[in-house]
Design a protein around this motif. Structure first.
Motif, PDB file in Angstrom:
ATOM      1  N   VAL A 167       0.930  -1.110  -0.163  1.00 49.67           N
ATOM      2  CA  VAL A 167      -0.401  -0.182   0.121  1.00 49.67           C
ATOM      3  C   VAL A 167       0.447   1.090  -0.303  1.00 49.67           C
ATOM      4  O   VAL A 167       1.804   1.343   0.960  1.00 49.67           O
ATOM      5  N   PHE A 168       0.756   2.184  -0.906  1.00 42.07           N
ATOM      6  CA  PHE A 168       0.934   3.425  -1.317  1.00 42.07           C
ATOM      7  C   PHE A 168       0.181   4.611  -1.001  1.00 42.07           C
ATOM      8  O   PHE A 168      -0.790   4.606  -1.409  1.00 42.07           O
ATOM      9  N   GLU A 169       0.531   5.474  -0.022  1.00 41.50           N
ATOM     10  CA  GLU A 169       0.088   6.299   0.337  1.00 41.50           C
ATOM     11  C   GLU A 169       0.172   7.710  -0.317  1.00 41.50           C
ATOM     12  O   GLU A 169      -1.030   8.451  -0.187  1.00 41.50           O
ATOM     13  N   GLY A 170       0.855   7.422  -1.629  1.00 42.48           N
ATOM     14  CA  GLY A 170       1.053   9.142  -2.664  1.00 42.48           C
ATOM     15  C   GLY A 170       1.091  10.105  -2.701  1.00 42.48           C
ATOM     16  O   GLY A 170       1.954  10.338  -1.294  1.00 42.48           O
ATOM     17  N   SER A 171       1.181  11.327  -2.705  1.00 43.86           N
ATOM     18  CA  SER A 171       1.542  12.722  -2.551  1.00 43.86           C
ATOM     19  C   SER A 171       0.616  13.290  -1.400  1.00 43.86           C
ATOM     20  O   SER A 171      -0.286  13.536  -1.644  1.00 43.86           O
ATOM     21  N   GLU A 172       1.204  14.183  -0.540  1.00 42.87           N
ATOM     22  CA  GLU A 172       0.466  14.812  -0.132  1.00 42.87           C
ATOM     23  C   GLU A 172       0.089  16.299   0.080  1.00 42.87           C
ATOM     24  O   GLU A 172      -0.945  17.055  -0.563  1.00 42.87           O
ATOM     25  N   VAL A 254      10.466   9.286 -13.446  1.00 37.43           N
ATOM     26  CA  VAL A 254      10.690   9.499 -11.256  1.00 37.43           C
ATOM     27  C   VAL A 254      11.458  10.085 -11.102  1.00 37.43           C
ATOM     28  O   VAL A 254      11.469  10.983  -9.843  1.00 37.43           O
ATOM     29  N   SER A 255      12.960   9.410 -11.485  1.00 35.64           N
ATOM     30  CA  SER A 255      13.683   9.797 -10.101  1.00 35.64           C
ATOM     31  C   SER A 255      14.218  11.030 -10.593  1.00 35.64           C
ATOM     32  O   SER A 255      14.693  11.758 -10.024  1.00 35.64           O
ATOM     33  N   GLN A 256      14.176  12.142 -12.034  1.00 31.03           N
ATOM     34  CA  GLN A 256      14.767  13.466 -11.811  1.00 31.03           C
ATOM     35  C   GLN A 256      14.184  14.395 -11.533  1.00 31.03           C
ATOM     36  O   GLN A 256      14.058  15.642 -10.558  1.00 31.03           O
ATOM     37  N   LYS A 301       5.019   3.537 -10.749  1.00 28.81           N
ATOM     38  CA  LYS A 301       5.908   4.191 -10.164  1.00 28.81           C
ATOM     39  C   LYS A 301       5.765   5.841  -9.697  1.00 28.81           C
ATOM     40  O   LYS A 301       6.445   5.581  -8.649  1.00 28.81           O
ATOM     41  N   SER A 302       5.023   6.376 -10.244  1.00 29.52           N
ATOM     42  CA  SER A 302       5.368   7.406  -9.147  1.00 29.52           C
ATOM     43  C   SER A 302       3.911   7.951  -8.400  1.00 29.52           C
ATOM     44  O   SER A 302       4.656   7.946  -6.975  1.00 29.52           O
ATOM     45  N   PHE A 303       3.453   6.988  -8.249  1.00 33.79           N
ATOM     46  CA  PHE A 303       2.483   6.498  -6.766  1.00 33.79           C
ATOM     47  C   PHE A 303       3.537   6.064  -5.803  1.00 33.79           C
ATOM     48  O   PHE A 303       3.408   5.977  -4.577  1.00 33.79           O
ATOM     49  N   MET A 304       4.370   4.997  -6.321  1.00 31.54           N
ATOM     50  CA  MET A 304       5.443   4.364  -5.067  1.00 31.54           C
ATOM     51  C   MET A 304       6.179   5.749  -4.778  1.00 31.54           C
ATOM     52  O   MET A 304       7.228   5.306  -3.765  1.00 31.54           O
ATOM     53  N   ASN A 305       6.673   6.474  -5.624  1.00 30.88           N
ATOM     54  CA  ASN A 305       7.307   7.502  -4.937  1.00 30.88           C
ATOM     55  C   ASN A 305       6.867   8.981  -4.741  1.00 30.88           C
ATOM     56  O   ASN A 305       7.861   9.885  -4.404  1.00 30.88           O
ATOM     57  N   GLN A 306       5.072   8.846  -4.040  1.00 29.09           N
ATOM     58  CA  GLN A 306       4.932  10.302  -3.433  1.00 29.09           C
ATOM     59  C   GLN A 306       4.421  10.906  -4.624  1.00 29.09           C
ATOM     60  O   GLN A 306       4.292  12.016  -4.092  1.00 29.09           O
ATOM     61  N   SER A 307       4.137  10.719  -5.689  1.00 31.35           N
ATOM     62  CA  SER A 307       4.113  11.616  -6.433  1.00 31.35           C
ATOM     63  C   SER A 307       2.409  11.205  -7.509  1.00 31.35           C
ATOM     64  O   SER A 307       2.216   9.633  -7.223  1.00 31.35           O
TER      65      SER A 307
END
Ligand SMILES: [Zn+2]
Length: 374
Positions: A167-172, A254-256, A301-307
């Motif tokens: 479970v990923f929280e995404g971005s705040e 995503v990493s950039q 990939k965004s969701f896993m990276n709070q985006s």
């Protein structure tokens, strides 16, 4: 943003010795035979409950197929689950068949993965086999859940396909907005809030695709069995290659941009084929599949990276001036890949303009959602 469960299928190569390979093969074969045996018993005797089936099949499975106790239980569970899912799909009075040589493994019951060792039940008890750990490290953070794996074999090699859930929280909050236009000349054209544009060239992809197209055409004319086999192989190779390109670009983006980024893409689900979107002289390449895959990869990939990824209405993204908002079909000169505003005379590359407009749609969306929240 509410949390979201992301599932990724990890494909892991395991590294058994020759002896272990034989044992794994014997096990996979025995499991398949046992599955088909138990399926016949269930079907013929109309027994679809695990406990009842167990009474009929447990001893034969152990003596006939050499299955150990744990594996015999697993086989019955797999068979009953299969009939249950067939029934819920409206399929009755059909015997379930298990054709592929694969072995379903339930986490912690039939298999486990620890550090660099894969442990699995076989006909001769549990064995421990090393596996390729590269790229797997992050799955051992204690938060990923290991699903029911499949042990599959292909050309003498052995792989585990494991659905991994977390479970990923995404971005705040959003710090960055990035507009991305997908296309043919440039696979992706990216415009960010610092006014920076990045082009991911599509030239190589275009060449590769037309090369594949030519080879396909030649093979299609032959109409022999071997030509058909080659044809399907080439299709698979092409897809794998494109998948790799999509993985690379989405990973780089995503990493950039790091966490708290809003990536804005055109929502192309309403477009019948993505060829509708691409330029006329490029119609021969069908790219809808590839656009869909790109969007998918970027989204998870965004969701896993709070985006996050925002999909917006693609209407007029290539006709509207990003400077003065003047909208005119003739603003865009498709042939020379140039946008030139009829009102303010702003000029730029047409894909860049589309990415800029996507960026603007993203910032409009954010302003709207904060107004609603306030
Ligand atoms: Zn203008």
């Amino acid at each position: 943003m509410p949390g979201k469960t992301i599932t990724i299928t990890a494909k892991i190569k395991i590294l058994p010795t020759e002896k272990e390979k034989e044992l794994l093969l014997d096990t996979i074969r025995a499991v398949r035979e046992a599955l088909n045996y138990a399926s016949s018993e269930a079907f013929n005797k109309k027994i679809f409950s695990n406990i009842q089936l167990h009474k009929h099949t447990y001893h034969p499975m152990r003596s006939k197929f050499g299955l150990r106790s744990q594996m015999a239980n697993s086989v019955n569970k797999t068979v009953c689950a299969k009939y249950k899912s067939m029934k819920s799909n409206g399929v009755t009075n059909t015997k379930a068949m298990f054709k592929k040589p694969e072995y379903d493994l339930v986490w912690n019951r039939d298999y486990s993965l620890k550090k660099a060792v894969f442990s699995v039940n076989t006909l001769k008890g549990r064995i421990s086999v090393p596996f390729e750990t590269k790229g797997m490290e992050h799955f051992f953070d204690g938060e990923w859940k290991f699903g029911t794996a499949k042990l599959v074999t292909k050309k003498g090699k052995f792989f585990l396909h494991i659905p991994m859930n977390k479970v990923f929280e995404g971005s705040e909050k959003i710090d960055n907005i990035v507009g991305i236009d997908l296309g043919i000349n440039f696979v992706a054209t990216v415009y960010d809030q610092n006014g920076k544009t990045t082009f991911f060239s599509g030239k190589q992809i275009k060449q590769k695709r037309s090369h594949y197209k030519m080879v396909r055409k030649q093979l299609q004319q032959k109409q022999t069995a071997s030509a058909r086999r080659r044809l399907s192989k080439i299709g698979q190779r092409e897809n794998r290659w494109m998948t790799d390109v999509n993985h690379c670009i989405t990973k780089a983006l995503v990493s950039q941009y790091g966490p708290n980024t809003l990536f804005v893409l055109e929502d192309l689900s309403g477009v019948r084929t993505a060829t509708e979107k691409v330029r006329k002289n490029n119609r021969y390449v069908s790219v809808s599949w590839s656009f869909g895959q790109f969007s998918n990869f970027l989204e998870y990939k965004s969701f896993m990276n709070q985006s996050e990824v925002l999909f917006v209405d693609p209407a007029y993204t290539s006709q509207t001036c990003p400077k003065c908002s003047h909208r005119d079909k003739t603003n865009r000169h498709k042939k020379i890949h140039t946008f030139c505003c009829k009102r303010c005379e702003y000029r730029s590359n047409d894909d860049r303009v589309a990415a800029m407009n996507l960026y603007h749609k993203g910032s409009q969306y954010l302003r709207g959602s904060t107004q609603q929240a306030g």
